[in-house]
Design a protein around this motif. Structure first.
Motif, PDB file in Angstrom:
ATOM      1  N   UNK A 235       0.837  -1.199   0.000  1.00  0.00           N
ATOM      2  CA  UNK A 235       0.000   0.000   0.000  1.00  0.00           C
ATOM      3  C   UNK A 235       0.874   1.254   0.000  1.00  0.00           C
ATOM      4  N   UNK A 236       0.451   2.225  -0.761  1.00  0.00           N
ATOM      5  CA  UNK A 236       1.072   3.551  -0.712  1.00  0.00           C
ATOM      6  C   UNK A 236       0.204   4.436   0.185  1.00  0.00           C
ATOM      7  N   UNK A 237       0.849   5.144   1.125  1.00  0.00           N
ATOM      8  CA  UNK A 237       0.093   5.937   2.101  1.00  0.00           C
ATOM      9  C   UNK A 237       0.607   7.373   2.112  1.00  0.00           C
ATOM     10  N   UNK A 238      -0.326   8.298   2.277  1.00  0.00           N
ATOM     11  CA  UNK A 238      -0.001   9.723   2.370  1.00  0.00           C
ATOM     12  C   UNK A 238      -0.477  10.246   3.718  1.00  0.00           C
ATOM     13  N   UNK A 239       0.398  11.008   4.396  1.00  0.00           N
ATOM     14  CA  UNK A 239       0.072  11.565   5.712  1.00  0.00           C
ATOM     15  C   UNK A 239       0.118  13.093   5.620  1.00  0.00           C
ATOM     16  N   UNK A 240      -0.973  13.726   6.008  1.00  0.00           N
ATOM     17  CA  UNK A 240      -1.090  15.178   5.878  1.00  0.00           C
ATOM     18  C   UNK A 240      -1.433  15.804   7.217  1.00  0.00           C
TER      19      UNK A 240
ATOM     20  N   UNK B 179      -4.666  10.512   7.043  1.00  0.00           N
ATOM     21  CA  UNK B 179      -3.993   9.697   6.039  1.00  0.00           C
ATOM     22  C   UNK B 179      -4.946   9.314   4.916  1.00  0.00           C
ATOM     23  N   UNK B 180      -4.371   9.037   3.757  1.00  0.00           N
ATOM     24  CA  UNK B 180      -5.079   8.369   2.667  1.00  0.00           C
ATOM     25  C   UNK B 180      -4.177   7.221   2.207  1.00  0.00           C
ATOM     26  N   UNK B 181      -4.766   6.141   1.648  1.00  0.00           N
ATOM     27  CA  UNK B 181      -3.965   4.986   1.236  1.00  0.00           C
ATOM     28  C   UNK B 181      -4.575   4.356  -0.013  1.00  0.00           C
ATOM     29  N   UNK B 182      -3.716   3.692  -0.763  1.00  0.00           N
ATOM     30  CA  UNK B 182      -4.123   3.096  -2.025  1.00  0.00           C
ATOM     31  C   UNK B 182      -3.179   1.948  -2.352  1.00  0.00           C
ATOM     32  N   UNK B 183      -3.643   0.974  -3.086  1.00  0.00           N
ATOM     33  CA  UNK B 183      -2.744  -0.111  -3.484  1.00  0.00           C
ATOM     34  C   UNK B 183      -1.638   0.414  -4.390  1.00  0.00           C
ATOM     35  N   UNK B 184      -0.461  -0.148  -4.221  1.00  0.00           N
ATOM     36  CA  UNK B 184       0.650   0.229  -5.095  1.00  0.00           C
ATOM     37  C   UNK B 184       0.361  -0.290  -6.505  1.00  0.00           C
TER      38      UNK B 184
END
Length: 552
Positions: A186-191, A547-552
Protein backbone atom coordinates in the motif's frame (compact mmCIF):
# COMPACT_ATOMS: atom_id res chain seq x y z
CA UNK A 1 7.59 32.43 -2.16
CA UNK A 2 6.98 30.45 1.05
CA UNK A 3 9.49 27.78 -0.13
CA UNK A 4 12.06 30.52 -0.72
CA UNK A 5 11.46 31.92 2.76
CA UNK A 6 12.02 28.61 4.54
CA UNK A 7 15.36 28.33 2.74
CA UNK A 8 16.23 31.89 3.68
CA UNK A 9 15.47 31.21 7.35
CA UNK A 10 16.71 27.62 7.52
CA UNK A 11 19.86 28.41 9.48
CA UNK A 12 17.91 30.33 12.12
CA UNK A 13 15.26 27.60 12.31
CA UNK A 14 17.90 24.90 12.79
CA UNK A 15 19.56 26.98 15.52
CA UNK A 16 16.22 27.45 17.26
CA UNK A 17 15.48 23.72 17.13
CA UNK A 18 18.88 22.96 18.64
CA UNK A 19 18.50 25.63 21.35
CA UNK A 20 15.05 24.43 22.36
CA UNK A 21 16.56 21.01 23.07
CA UNK A 22 19.84 22.13 24.68
CA UNK A 23 18.16 24.87 26.83
CA UNK A 24 21.33 26.99 26.69
CA UNK A 25 21.42 30.69 25.85
CA UNK A 26 20.09 31.59 22.42
CA UNK A 27 18.46 34.74 21.10
CA UNK A 28 17.69 35.64 17.52
CA UNK A 29 16.50 39.20 18.19
CA UNK A 30 18.51 42.02 19.75
CA UNK A 31 16.85 43.00 23.04
CA UNK A 32 18.50 46.40 23.58
CA UNK A 33 16.12 49.25 22.71
CA UNK A 34 18.93 51.54 21.56
CA UNK A 35 22.07 49.70 20.39
CA UNK A 36 24.04 52.73 19.20
CA UNK A 37 23.17 55.70 16.95
CA UNK A 38 21.24 53.60 14.43
CA UNK A 39 19.10 52.25 17.27
CA UNK A 40 18.39 55.75 18.55
CA UNK A 41 17.30 56.80 15.05
CA UNK A 42 15.13 53.69 14.74
CA UNK A 43 13.49 54.52 18.06
CA UNK A 44 12.64 58.03 16.86
CA UNK A 45 11.24 56.62 13.62
CA UNK A 46 9.21 54.00 15.50
CA UNK A 47 7.82 56.58 17.91
CA UNK A 48 6.78 58.76 14.99
CA UNK A 49 5.10 55.77 13.34
CA UNK A 50 3.16 55.11 16.53
CA UNK A 51 2.03 58.71 16.77
CA UNK A 52 0.87 58.64 13.15
CA UNK A 53 -1.89 56.19 14.17
CA UNK A 54 -3.36 58.52 16.79
CA UNK A 55 -6.75 60.02 15.88
CA UNK A 56 -6.78 57.90 12.71
CA UNK A 57 -8.73 54.94 11.32
CA UNK A 58 -6.60 51.80 11.30
CA UNK A 59 -6.55 50.37 7.74
CA UNK A 60 -7.68 46.76 8.21
CA UNK A 61 -10.64 45.06 6.55
CA UNK A 62 -12.47 42.75 8.94
CA UNK A 63 -15.29 40.45 7.80
CA UNK A 64 -18.38 40.99 9.93
CA UNK A 65 -17.42 44.55 10.90
CA UNK A 66 -19.73 47.53 10.77
CA UNK A 67 -18.49 50.97 11.68
CA UNK A 68 -15.52 51.64 13.95
CA UNK A 69 -14.72 51.73 17.63
CA UNK A 70 -12.01 53.56 19.65
CA UNK A 71 -11.41 52.22 23.15
CA UNK A 72 -7.83 52.96 24.19
CA UNK A 73 -6.51 55.42 26.73
CA UNK A 74 -2.82 55.64 27.52
CA UNK A 75 -1.96 55.00 31.18
CA UNK A 76 0.23 58.07 30.71
CA UNK A 77 -2.88 60.24 30.52
CA UNK A 78 -4.28 60.72 27.00
CA UNK A 79 -6.75 59.03 24.65
CA UNK A 80 -5.27 57.31 21.60
CA UNK A 81 -8.48 57.70 19.55
CA UNK A 82 -7.38 55.07 17.03
CA UNK A 83 -10.48 53.73 15.27
CA UNK A 84 -10.74 50.04 14.42
CA UNK A 85 -13.36 48.02 12.49
CA UNK A 86 -16.01 46.99 15.03
CA UNK A 87 -17.18 43.39 14.75
CA UNK A 88 -20.96 43.11 14.88
CA UNK A 89 -21.60 39.96 12.80
CA UNK A 90 -19.83 36.95 14.30
CA UNK A 91 -21.33 34.55 11.72
CA UNK A 92 -19.56 36.41 8.93
CA UNK A 93 -16.37 36.81 10.93
CA UNK A 94 -16.08 33.06 11.50
CA UNK A 95 -17.32 31.90 8.09
CA UNK A 96 -14.97 29.41 6.36
CA UNK A 97 -12.13 30.94 4.35
CA UNK A 98 -11.61 29.90 0.74
CA UNK A 99 -7.85 30.06 1.23
CA UNK A 100 -7.81 27.49 4.04
CA UNK A 101 -6.94 24.55 1.75
CA UNK A 102 -4.03 26.35 0.16
CA UNK A 103 -2.62 27.15 3.62
CA UNK A 104 -3.05 23.51 4.68
CA UNK A 105 -1.41 22.25 1.50
CA UNK A 106 1.59 24.55 1.95
CA UNK A 107 2.86 22.00 4.48
CA UNK A 108 5.05 22.62 7.53
CA UNK A 109 7.96 24.10 5.55
CA UNK A 110 5.77 26.51 3.61
CA UNK A 111 3.82 27.70 6.64
CA UNK A 112 6.84 28.04 8.93
CA UNK A 113 8.70 29.93 6.19
CA UNK A 114 5.90 32.50 6.02
CA UNK A 115 5.73 32.76 9.81
CA UNK A 116 9.47 33.35 10.10
CA UNK A 117 9.24 36.11 7.52
CA UNK A 118 6.49 37.69 9.64
CA UNK A 119 8.79 37.60 12.69
CA UNK A 120 11.42 39.58 10.80
CA UNK A 121 8.84 42.15 9.70
CA UNK A 122 7.56 42.54 13.24
CA UNK A 123 11.11 43.14 14.45
CA UNK A 124 11.54 45.79 11.74
CA UNK A 125 8.58 47.59 13.34
CA UNK A 126 9.72 46.79 16.87
CA UNK A 127 10.08 50.38 18.10
CA UNK A 128 6.64 51.26 16.75
CA UNK A 129 5.13 48.21 18.49
CA UNK A 130 7.01 48.97 21.71
CA UNK A 131 5.57 52.48 21.73
CA UNK A 132 2.10 51.02 21.18
CA UNK A 133 2.62 48.59 24.05
CA UNK A 134 3.88 51.37 26.29
CA UNK A 135 0.87 53.59 25.66
CA UNK A 136 -1.75 50.89 25.98
CA UNK A 137 -0.32 48.85 28.86
CA UNK A 138 1.86 51.28 30.79
CA UNK A 139 5.10 49.34 30.43
CA UNK A 140 8.37 51.28 30.64
CA UNK A 141 9.76 51.63 27.12
CA UNK A 142 12.78 49.42 27.85
CA UNK A 143 10.53 46.61 29.06
CA UNK A 144 8.11 47.15 26.17
CA UNK A 145 10.91 46.63 23.67
CA UNK A 146 13.04 43.97 25.35
CA UNK A 147 10.20 41.89 26.77
CA UNK A 148 7.14 42.59 24.64
CA UNK A 149 9.02 42.70 21.32
CA UNK A 150 12.45 41.03 21.32
CA UNK A 151 11.87 38.35 23.97
CA UNK A 152 8.38 37.67 22.64
CA UNK A 153 9.76 37.24 19.13
CA UNK A 154 12.24 34.72 20.54
CA UNK A 155 9.33 32.92 22.23
CA UNK A 156 7.46 32.96 18.92
CA UNK A 157 10.47 31.53 17.12
CA UNK A 158 10.62 28.87 19.81
CA UNK A 159 6.97 28.05 19.11
CA UNK A 160 7.78 27.69 15.42
CA UNK A 161 10.73 25.41 16.19
CA UNK A 162 8.59 23.13 18.36
CA UNK A 163 5.75 23.16 15.83
CA UNK A 164 7.99 22.44 12.85
CA UNK A 165 9.59 19.51 14.69
CA UNK A 166 6.24 18.07 15.73
CA UNK A 167 4.75 18.32 12.24
CA UNK A 168 7.86 17.01 10.50
CA UNK A 169 8.26 13.98 12.74
CA UNK A 170 6.14 11.80 10.43
CA UNK A 171 7.16 11.12 6.82
CA UNK A 172 4.66 12.62 4.33
CA UNK A 173 4.48 9.37 2.32
CA UNK A 174 5.31 5.71 2.83
CA UNK A 175 5.04 2.39 0.99
CA UNK A 176 3.75 -0.32 3.28
CA UNK A 177 4.31 -4.00 2.60
CA UNK A 178 3.75 -6.97 4.90
CA UNK A 179 6.71 -9.41 5.05
CA UNK A 180 5.90 -12.68 3.33
CA UNK A 181 2.90 -11.23 1.51
CA UNK A 182 2.90 -11.68 -2.22
CA UNK A 183 0.89 -8.51 -2.77
CA UNK A 184 2.17 -5.20 -3.96
CA UNK A 185 1.58 -3.37 -0.68
CA UNK A 186 0.00 0.00 0.00
CA UNK A 187 1.07 3.55 -0.71
CA UNK A 188 0.09 5.94 2.10
CA UNK A 189 0.00 9.72 2.37
CA UNK A 190 0.07 11.56 5.71
CA UNK A 191 -1.09 15.18 5.88
CA UNK A 192 -0.99 17.60 8.78
CA UNK A 193 -4.48 19.08 9.09
CA UNK A 194 -5.49 22.06 11.26
CA UNK A 195 -7.72 21.61 14.27
CA UNK A 196 -9.88 24.61 13.38
CA UNK A 197 -10.26 28.31 14.05
CA UNK A 198 -7.87 29.57 16.74
CA UNK A 199 -8.97 32.41 19.03
CA UNK A 200 -6.19 34.43 20.65
CA UNK A 201 -7.55 36.67 23.43
CA UNK A 202 -5.22 39.52 24.27
CA UNK A 203 -4.17 40.85 27.67
CA UNK A 204 -4.28 44.48 28.76
CA UNK A 205 -0.98 44.31 30.67
CA UNK A 206 1.22 42.29 28.26
CA UNK A 207 -0.71 42.26 24.96
CA UNK A 208 1.94 40.58 22.80
CA UNK A 209 3.68 38.28 25.27
CA UNK A 210 1.18 35.44 25.16
CA UNK A 211 -0.55 36.42 21.92
CA UNK A 212 2.42 36.13 19.56
CA UNK A 213 3.59 32.60 20.50
CA UNK A 214 -0.03 31.43 20.43
CA UNK A 215 -0.69 33.05 17.06
CA UNK A 216 2.38 31.48 15.46
CA UNK A 217 1.87 28.07 17.04
CA UNK A 218 -1.65 27.95 15.58
CA UNK A 219 -0.81 29.54 12.22
CA UNK A 220 2.17 27.23 11.62
CA UNK A 221 -0.11 24.24 12.24
CA UNK A 222 -2.45 25.38 9.47
CA UNK A 223 -5.16 27.04 11.56
CA UNK A 224 -6.91 30.25 10.80
CA UNK A 225 -6.36 32.73 13.68
CA UNK A 226 -8.77 35.33 15.04
CA UNK A 227 -6.94 37.85 17.24
CA UNK A 228 -9.27 39.45 19.79
CA UNK A 229 -7.39 42.19 21.69
CA UNK A 230 -8.35 43.56 25.07
CA UNK A 231 -10.23 46.81 24.34
CA UNK A 232 -7.61 48.74 26.32
CA UNK A 233 -4.68 47.34 24.30
CA UNK A 234 -5.65 46.99 20.65
CA UNK A 235 -2.92 48.81 18.70
CA UNK A 236 -0.01 46.38 19.32
CA UNK A 237 -2.10 43.49 18.01
CA UNK A 238 -3.62 45.54 15.18
CA UNK A 239 -0.08 46.21 13.90
CA UNK A 240 0.65 42.49 14.33
CA UNK A 241 -2.34 41.46 12.21
CA UNK A 242 -1.45 44.09 9.61
CA UNK A 243 2.05 42.63 9.26
CA UNK A 244 0.70 39.07 9.09
CA UNK A 245 -1.71 40.01 6.31
CA UNK A 246 0.97 41.85 4.33
CA UNK A 247 3.29 38.82 4.35
CA UNK A 248 0.48 36.35 3.62
CA UNK A 249 -0.51 38.45 0.59
CA UNK A 250 3.08 38.57 -0.68
CA UNK A 251 3.26 34.78 -0.41
CA UNK A 252 0.00 34.36 -2.31
CA UNK A 253 -2.18 33.24 0.60
CA UNK A 254 -5.55 34.45 1.87
CA UNK A 255 -4.99 37.49 4.11
CA UNK A 256 -8.07 36.48 6.12
CA UNK A 257 -6.12 33.62 7.65
CA UNK A 258 -5.26 36.15 10.38
CA UNK A 259 -8.07 38.49 11.40
CA UNK A 260 -8.45 41.23 14.01
CA UNK A 261 -11.70 41.22 15.98
CA UNK A 262 -12.32 44.39 18.01
CA UNK A 263 -15.31 45.33 20.12
CA UNK A 264 -16.23 47.89 22.74
CA UNK A 265 -15.77 47.09 26.44
CA UNK A 266 -19.52 46.54 26.76
CA UNK A 267 -19.64 44.13 23.81
CA UNK A 268 -17.85 41.33 25.71
CA UNK A 269 -16.70 40.09 22.33
CA UNK A 270 -14.22 37.67 23.89
CA UNK A 271 -17.07 35.87 25.65
CA UNK A 272 -19.20 35.73 22.50
CA UNK A 273 -16.36 34.28 20.42
CA UNK A 274 -15.08 31.83 23.03
CA UNK A 275 -18.24 29.71 23.05
CA UNK A 276 -18.71 29.50 19.27
CA UNK A 277 -18.55 25.95 17.86
CA UNK A 278 -16.24 27.12 15.05
CA UNK A 279 -13.59 28.08 17.61
CA UNK A 280 -11.49 24.99 18.35
CA UNK A 281 -8.42 26.54 20.04
CA UNK A 282 -8.34 29.32 22.64
CA UNK A 283 -5.28 31.04 24.10
CA UNK A 284 -5.60 33.44 27.03
CA UNK A 285 -3.26 34.78 29.70
CA UNK A 286 -4.84 36.96 32.35
CA UNK A 287 -7.31 36.86 35.22
CA UNK A 288 -8.02 33.59 37.00
CA UNK A 289 -11.73 34.38 36.92
CA UNK A 290 -11.83 34.39 33.11
CA UNK A 291 -9.62 31.30 32.91
CA UNK A 292 -12.21 29.55 35.08
CA UNK A 293 -15.01 30.95 32.91
CA UNK A 294 -13.39 29.45 29.82
CA UNK A 295 -12.94 26.07 31.48
CA UNK A 296 -16.61 26.01 32.41
CA UNK A 297 -18.12 27.24 29.13
CA UNK A 298 -15.72 26.73 26.23
CA UNK A 299 -15.64 22.95 26.21
CA UNK A 300 -15.63 22.77 22.41
CA UNK A 301 -12.08 24.16 22.30
CA UNK A 302 -8.62 23.13 23.41
CA UNK A 303 -7.64 25.67 26.06
CA UNK A 304 -4.21 27.16 26.67
CA UNK A 305 -4.76 29.39 29.71
CA UNK A 306 -2.48 31.01 32.23
CA UNK A 307 -3.01 33.28 35.25
CA UNK A 308 -0.51 34.49 37.88
CA UNK A 309 -1.94 32.51 40.78
CA UNK A 310 -0.28 33.19 44.13
CA UNK A 311 3.48 33.68 43.78
CA UNK A 312 5.39 33.12 47.03
CA UNK A 313 8.86 34.00 48.33
CA UNK A 314 10.11 31.88 51.25
CA UNK A 315 12.61 33.83 53.37
CA UNK A 316 14.63 31.59 55.68
CA UNK A 317 18.19 32.97 55.78
CA UNK A 318 20.76 34.74 53.61
CA UNK A 319 24.44 35.61 53.57
CA UNK A 320 23.82 38.97 51.84
CA UNK A 321 20.84 40.80 53.32
CA UNK A 322 21.48 44.03 51.41
CA UNK A 323 21.57 42.24 48.05
CA UNK A 324 18.46 40.24 48.94
CA UNK A 325 16.50 43.42 49.72
CA UNK A 326 17.74 45.15 46.58
CA UNK A 327 16.84 42.15 44.45
CA UNK A 328 13.34 41.81 45.88
CA UNK A 329 12.73 45.55 45.60
CA UNK A 330 13.46 45.54 41.87
CA UNK A 331 11.37 42.38 41.35
CA UNK A 332 8.43 44.07 43.09
CA UNK A 333 8.92 47.44 41.40
CA UNK A 334 9.36 46.30 37.81
CA UNK A 335 6.15 47.22 35.95
CA UNK A 336 4.75 47.96 39.44
CA UNK A 337 4.31 44.27 40.16
CA UNK A 338 1.84 43.83 37.28
CA UNK A 339 3.91 41.04 35.69
CA UNK A 340 2.49 37.54 36.15
CA UNK A 341 5.84 36.41 37.55
CA UNK A 342 6.02 39.15 40.22
CA UNK A 343 6.19 38.05 43.86
CA UNK A 344 2.96 38.39 45.83
CA UNK A 345 3.60 36.89 49.27
CA UNK A 346 6.83 37.25 51.25
CA UNK A 347 6.70 34.46 53.87
CA UNK A 348 8.85 35.45 56.87
CA UNK A 349 9.18 33.52 60.17
CA UNK A 350 7.92 35.45 63.20
CA UNK A 351 11.29 35.06 64.96
CA UNK A 352 13.13 36.48 61.94
CA UNK A 353 15.71 35.29 59.44
CA UNK A 354 19.44 34.76 59.93
CA UNK A 355 21.57 37.11 57.83
CA UNK A 356 25.12 38.38 57.50
CA UNK A 357 23.90 41.40 59.50
CA UNK A 358 22.45 39.30 62.31
CA UNK A 359 18.90 38.16 62.98
CA UNK A 360 16.34 40.26 61.09
CA UNK A 361 12.75 40.39 62.34
CA UNK A 362 9.83 40.70 59.89
CA UNK A 363 9.72 44.43 60.63
CA UNK A 364 13.46 44.74 59.91
CA UNK A 365 12.98 42.83 56.65
CA UNK A 366 10.32 45.40 55.72
CA UNK A 367 12.68 48.21 56.71
CA UNK A 368 15.41 46.70 54.52
CA UNK A 369 13.01 46.59 51.59
CA UNK A 370 11.94 50.19 52.27
CA UNK A 371 15.55 51.33 52.17
CA UNK A 372 16.08 49.40 48.91
CA UNK A 373 12.97 51.05 47.42
CA UNK A 374 14.36 54.44 48.42
CA UNK A 375 17.65 53.72 46.63
CA UNK A 376 15.87 52.39 43.56
CA UNK A 377 12.93 54.75 43.21
CA UNK A 378 13.80 58.02 44.97
CA UNK A 379 14.52 59.81 41.70
CA UNK A 380 11.21 60.16 39.84
CA UNK A 381 12.78 60.47 36.40
CA UNK A 382 14.54 57.10 36.67
CA UNK A 383 11.75 55.51 38.73
CA UNK A 384 9.21 55.84 35.91
CA UNK A 385 11.45 53.74 33.67
CA UNK A 386 11.23 50.89 36.21
CA UNK A 387 7.65 51.24 37.38
CA UNK A 388 5.88 52.20 34.18
CA UNK A 389 2.24 53.26 34.65
CA UNK A 390 -0.72 51.34 36.04
CA UNK A 391 -2.51 49.50 33.26
CA UNK A 392 -6.00 50.36 34.50
CA UNK A 393 -7.79 52.32 37.25
CA UNK A 394 -8.72 48.97 38.82
CA UNK A 395 -5.10 48.50 39.91
CA UNK A 396 -5.12 51.74 41.89
CA UNK A 397 -8.43 50.77 43.47
CA UNK A 398 -6.87 47.44 44.44
CA UNK A 399 -3.91 49.23 46.06
CA UNK A 400 -6.28 51.35 48.12
CA UNK A 401 -8.41 48.41 49.26
CA UNK A 402 -5.43 46.16 50.02
CA UNK A 403 -3.89 48.88 52.20
CA UNK A 404 -6.89 48.55 54.54
CA UNK A 405 -6.45 44.79 55.00
CA UNK A 406 -3.39 44.89 57.25
CA UNK A 407 -0.54 47.04 58.51
CA UNK A 408 1.01 49.21 55.80
CA UNK A 409 4.75 48.52 56.11
CA UNK A 410 5.72 50.44 52.97
CA UNK A 411 3.21 52.96 51.67
CA UNK A 412 2.57 53.50 47.98
CA UNK A 413 3.36 56.96 46.66
CA UNK A 414 2.51 58.66 43.42
CA UNK A 415 5.50 59.37 41.18
CA UNK A 416 5.55 62.46 39.00
CA UNK A 417 6.32 61.62 35.39
CA UNK A 418 8.64 64.21 33.80
CA UNK A 419 6.75 64.13 30.46
CA UNK A 420 3.18 63.09 31.29
CA UNK A 421 1.64 64.99 34.19
CA UNK A 422 -1.51 62.82 34.20
CA UNK A 423 0.34 59.47 34.19
CA UNK A 424 -0.76 57.03 36.90
CA UNK A 425 2.67 56.02 38.19
CA UNK A 426 2.79 54.60 41.72
CA UNK A 427 5.24 52.63 43.82
CA UNK A 428 4.07 49.28 45.23
CA UNK A 429 2.59 48.96 48.70
CA UNK A 430 3.82 46.34 51.21
CA UNK A 431 1.11 45.18 53.61
CA UNK A 432 1.85 43.18 56.76
CA UNK A 433 -0.38 40.17 57.47
CA UNK A 434 -0.47 37.08 59.65
CA UNK A 435 -0.65 33.48 58.47
CA UNK A 436 -4.34 33.32 59.45
CA UNK A 437 -5.16 36.07 56.91
CA UNK A 438 -5.27 33.60 54.02
CA UNK A 439 -8.49 35.09 52.66
CA UNK A 440 -6.48 38.25 51.88
CA UNK A 441 -3.15 36.95 50.60
CA UNK A 442 -4.60 34.08 48.57
CA UNK A 443 -6.81 36.38 46.48
CA UNK A 444 -6.11 37.46 42.92
CA UNK A 445 -3.53 40.25 42.76
CA UNK A 446 -3.92 42.96 40.12
CA UNK A 447 -0.43 44.32 40.79
CA UNK A 448 1.27 47.03 42.86
CA UNK A 449 0.56 45.11 46.10
CA UNK A 450 2.80 42.73 48.02
CA UNK A 451 2.08 41.05 51.35
CA UNK A 452 4.62 40.29 54.06
CA UNK A 453 3.11 37.30 55.86
CA UNK A 454 4.44 36.38 59.30
CA UNK A 455 4.61 32.63 59.85
CA UNK A 456 5.45 30.49 62.88
CA UNK A 457 8.66 29.26 61.24
CA UNK A 458 10.13 28.21 57.89
CA UNK A 459 8.23 24.92 57.99
CA UNK A 460 4.95 26.83 58.12
CA UNK A 461 6.16 29.08 55.29
CA UNK A 462 6.80 26.00 53.14
CA UNK A 463 3.43 24.54 54.11
CA UNK A 464 1.68 27.81 53.13
CA UNK A 465 3.53 27.86 49.83
CA UNK A 466 2.31 24.32 49.12
CA UNK A 467 -1.24 25.14 50.17
CA UNK A 468 -1.50 28.35 48.11
CA UNK A 469 0.11 26.85 45.00
CA UNK A 470 -1.90 23.62 45.10
CA UNK A 471 -5.21 25.46 45.58
CA UNK A 472 -4.71 28.58 43.51
CA UNK A 473 -1.65 27.83 41.41
CA UNK A 474 1.43 29.98 40.88
CA UNK A 475 3.67 30.97 38.01
CA UNK A 476 6.83 31.54 40.05
CA UNK A 477 8.25 30.95 43.50
CA UNK A 478 11.50 31.88 45.25
CA UNK A 479 13.43 30.65 48.25
CA UNK A 480 16.24 32.36 50.17
CA UNK A 481 18.13 30.05 52.50
CA UNK A 482 21.72 29.20 53.39
CA UNK A 483 20.54 25.71 54.36
CA UNK A 484 20.82 23.12 51.55
CA UNK A 485 18.20 21.02 53.35
CA UNK A 486 15.67 23.88 53.25
CA UNK A 487 16.36 24.58 49.59
CA UNK A 488 15.98 20.88 48.75
CA UNK A 489 12.68 20.71 50.63
CA UNK A 490 11.28 23.77 48.84
CA UNK A 491 12.47 22.40 45.49
CA UNK A 492 10.60 19.15 46.13
CA UNK A 493 7.44 21.04 47.07
CA UNK A 494 7.74 23.19 43.92
CA UNK A 495 7.90 20.01 41.85
CA UNK A 496 4.88 18.65 43.69
CA UNK A 497 2.78 21.70 42.79
CA UNK A 498 4.25 22.31 39.32
CA UNK A 499 5.74 25.76 39.94
CA UNK A 500 9.01 27.21 38.60
CA UNK A 501 11.42 27.88 41.46
CA UNK A 502 14.23 30.44 41.78
CA UNK A 503 16.82 29.79 44.48
CA UNK A 504 18.85 32.53 46.21
CA UNK A 505 18.74 35.00 43.33
CA UNK A 506 20.86 38.07 44.14
CA UNK A 507 22.39 39.21 40.86
CA UNK A 508 21.09 40.39 37.48
CA UNK A 509 18.65 37.53 36.85
CA UNK A 510 15.35 38.31 38.57
CA UNK A 511 12.38 36.10 39.33
CA UNK A 512 10.54 38.17 36.68
CA UNK A 513 13.13 37.23 34.04
CA UNK A 514 12.02 34.47 31.65
CA UNK A 515 14.59 33.48 29.04
CA UNK A 516 13.38 32.08 25.73
CA UNK A 517 14.74 28.66 24.73
CA UNK A 518 15.84 28.02 28.33
CA UNK A 519 13.11 28.82 30.86
CA UNK A 520 9.77 27.03 30.79
CA UNK A 521 7.11 29.57 31.72
CA UNK A 522 4.21 27.84 33.46
CA UNK A 523 4.51 24.10 33.95
CA UNK A 524 0.98 23.33 32.78
CA UNK A 525 0.69 21.37 36.03
CA UNK A 526 -0.73 24.06 38.29
CA UNK A 527 -4.27 25.42 38.75
CA UNK A 528 -2.94 28.73 37.44
CA UNK A 529 -1.27 27.29 34.36
CA UNK A 530 -2.95 25.16 31.73
CA UNK A 531 -0.08 25.59 29.28
CA UNK A 532 3.70 25.87 29.16
CA UNK A 533 5.65 28.42 27.13
CA UNK A 534 6.97 26.39 25.40
CA UNK A 535 6.97 22.64 25.01
CA UNK A 536 5.57 19.99 22.69
CA UNK A 537 2.20 20.06 24.48
CA UNK A 538 1.83 23.74 23.49
CA UNK A 539 1.94 22.96 19.76
CA UNK A 540 0.84 19.35 19.22
CA UNK A 541 -2.88 19.76 20.11
CA UNK A 542 -3.21 22.43 17.38
CA UNK A 543 -3.07 19.92 14.52
CA UNK A 544 -3.88 16.34 13.60
CA UNK A 545 -2.49 13.94 10.99
CA UNK A 546 -4.89 12.47 8.44
CA UNK A 547 -3.99 9.70 6.04
CA UNK A 548 -5.08 8.37 2.67
CA UNK A 549 -3.97 4.99 1.24
CA UNK A 550 -4.12 3.10 -2.02
CA UNK A 551 -2.74 -0.11 -3.48
CA UNK A 552 0.65 0.23 -5.09
Amino acid sequence: MSEIWIDRHRERLDAAVAASAARTYFSAFEASPSPGPSGAAARRTGTAAFRSWLDEEFPLATPGADGTVATERSPFGFDLRVRYPRVTDIETLLAPRRGARAWRDAGPDGRVGVCMQILDRLYDRGFEIASAVRHTSGQPFGVAFSSSVANTLDRSLEALAWSWQAQSRVAPTAVWTRPGDGGGGMEKTYTVIPRGTSLVIGSDVFPTWNAWPALFASLAAGNRVVVQPHPSAVLPLAITVQVCQEVLAEAGFDVGLVTLAVGDHADHLHEQLAVRPEVRIIDFTGSASFCNWLEERAGQAVLFTDSPGVNSVILDSTDDFGALCGHLARSLALCTGQMSTAPQNLLVPRDGIETDEGLKSPREVADGLAAAFDRLLSDDESAVEILGALASPAVLEFVESASKEGEVLIASRRVTHPMYADAEVHTPVLVGLQAVDADVYSGENLGAVCYLVETADTEESIALFYLMASRHGAVSASVYSTSPAVVDEVRDVALDVGVALSENLLDQVYVNTVSAFSDFYGAGASPASGATFLDAAFVAPRFRIAQSRRPV
